[in-house]
Scaffold this active site. Structure first.
Site, PDB file in Angstrom:
ATOM      1  CD  GLU A   1     -68.835-118.069  51.537  1.00  0.00           C
ATOM      2  OE1 GLU A   1     -69.448-118.441  50.509  1.00  0.00           O
ATOM      3  OE2 GLU A   1     -68.191-117.004  51.600  1.00  0.00           O
TER       4      GLU A   1
ATOM      5  CD  GLU B   1     -71.180-115.491  46.368  1.00  0.00           C
ATOM      6  OE1 GLU B   1     -70.004-115.510  45.987  1.00  0.00           O
ATOM      7  OE2 GLU B   1     -71.543-114.953  47.434  1.00  0.00           O
TER       8      GLU B   1
ATOM      9  CG  HIS C   1     -69.558-111.939  46.120  1.00  0.00           C
ATOM     10  ND1 HIS C   1     -68.911-112.640  47.108  1.00  0.00           N
ATOM     11  CD2 HIS C   1     -68.812-110.826  45.879  1.00  0.00           C
ATOM     12  CE1 HIS C   1     -67.795-111.991  47.445  1.00  0.00           C
ATOM     13  NE2 HIS C   1     -67.717-110.886  46.722  1.00  0.00           N
TER      14      HIS C   1
ATOM     15  CG  HIS D   1     -70.924-114.281  50.792  1.00  0.00           C
ATOM     16  ND1 HIS D   1     -70.238-113.591  49.814  1.00  0.00           N
ATOM     17  CD2 HIS D   1     -71.131-113.404  51.800  1.00  0.00           C
ATOM     18  CE1 HIS D   1     -70.032-112.347  50.213  1.00  0.00           C
ATOM     19  NE2 HIS D   1     -70.563-112.192  51.422  1.00  0.00           N
TER      20      HIS D   1
HETATM   21 ZN   LIG Z   1     -69.485-114.434  48.007  1.00  0.00          ZN
END
Ligand SMILES: [Zn+2]
Length: 378
Positions: free
Chosen positions: A338, A172, A169, A262
């Protein structure tokens, strides 16, 4: 007084200027190309002239993560090196959801972004500096739809096939700041943590899985508007050549340990997600992930396990998501890391929030936890 001047025609730039009136502007976000997703922004304000800027980004209720805006402060830099936060407020009832950013730059220029950008030029620096270190090999795993190289750095003489990959992504960007921290540890011959890990592991590191989306200023997708972290079950050359190239390389090496890095828009904490619900789930494989998570929690004050994603029920895992596919396909200890766009609410930093600096330090803690995980397995 003259109007401020806003533009975004640069690497990862993204904003639509609706109106400007002196030092106030009304702005909106552009969707990722051919996609519903929008959330990333990155723009420059010129002609500030010592005034307080009032920047309103409107229409945020239909962004990818509306919960990302309350308690969020926009990232701002005057020198494009140090990124702090500009006090911001969110009103869901104003113009379809409005983030109001206030900031008085000392000089004429200020740069704003959803998170401190990690540019493609910096990516090329990172890859080239790392590749020039002794014992580090560079491979081009494949090519993106826009013709960019998918870079992989390989190092280490051990048997534990370890994959670290980031920025599926592209918005990010903290994920590539994390990579910068990880590569500093692993490529520095005077770093004993890096040396010990390189004796135990064979590392395969993809610092940026989605360079097209990064350059285009996307939040979540590649040049065709495809969310790469939903392509791992059946990647294709037409839609997701990035995932196809990485998965093919993983098929060749095998995978024992994998971390997919992420950022999370809404949750104000650092956390891991595992692979509960994969068809071949065993408590023994799951326990390897949980043991790594416990080690990281003990070692790293920025890491916690109270906040995170709900776990999938038995057999309910989505195998199109990388961590699930990698855990299922290779019986790997696989996980998604994350980091917050906002801040770690347990240890807030009023000046910077979550930052490039903290992302880099977290990488060192993750690698320290990996060494302990491998040594306590012996
Ligand atoms: Zn992500």
């Amino acid at each position: 007084m003259s109007n401020i001047i806003i533009d975004s025609a640069f690497d990862s730039g993204n904003i639509d200027v609706m109106t400007v009136n002196e030092a106030r502007a009304m702005l909106r976000l552009k969707n990722d190309k051919d996609s519903e997703f929008k959330q990333w922004f990155h723009f420059r304000v010129a002609n500030c002239g010592g005034r307080e800027l009032v920047l309103k980004i409107v229409g945020l209720n239909d962004t990818a993560y509306p919960a990302g805006w309350p308690d969020y402060n926009a990232c701002v830099s005057e020198d494009r090196d140090f990124w702090g936060r500009a006090p911001s407020t969110f009103d869901k009832d104003e113009e379809g959801g409005t983030l109001t950013i206030r900031f008085a730059p000392a000089g004429d220029l200020a740069w704003f972004a959803y998170f401190a950008p990690f540019s493609m030029e910096r990516h090329h620096d990172l890859v080239s500096i790392s590749a020039s270190a002794e014992g580090v090999e560079h491979r081009k795993l494949g090519e993106t739809l826009d013709g960019r190289s998918l870079d992989c750095l390989t190092m280490g003489t051990g048997d534990v096939q370890t994959w670290l990959y980031a920025r599926q992504h592209p918005g990010e960007s903290m994920a590539e700041w994390w990579m910068e921290g990880a590569l500093q540890v692993l490529c520095d011959p005077s770093d004993t943590l890096g040396r010990a890990l390189r004796e135990k592991c064979r590392f395969h590191i993809v610092p940026n899985c989605n360079p097209d989306g990064s350059a285009r200023g996307h939040l979540r997708t590649n040049a065709k508007g495809v969310n790469l972290n939903r392509e791992w079950a059946e990647p294709s050359a037409e839609r997701s050549p990035e995932v196809l190239a990485i998965r093919n390389a993983m098929d060749e090496s095998g995978v024992h340990f994998a971390m997919d890095v992420h950022g999370d828009e809404a949750i104000d904490a650092v956390f891991l997600a595992g692979f509960e619900g994969i068809p071949s789930w065993s408590d023994e494989q799951g326990e390897r992930f949980y043991r790594y998570q416990r080690i990281l929690e003990r070692r790293c004050p920025d890491f916690q396990t109270a906040k995170g994603y709900p776990k999938s029920g038995p057999g309910k895992a989505n195998l199109a998501i990388s961590t699930n596919q990698v855990a299922e396909r290779y019986a790997a200890t696989a996980m998604t890391l994350e980091m917050p766009f906002k801040d770690n609410a347990d240890h807030p930093d009023e000046v910077q929030g979550w930052s490039p600096e903290r992302s880099r330090m977290l990488a060192r803690d993750c690698l320290g936890a990996l060494l302990e995980f491998l040594e306590s397995e012996d």
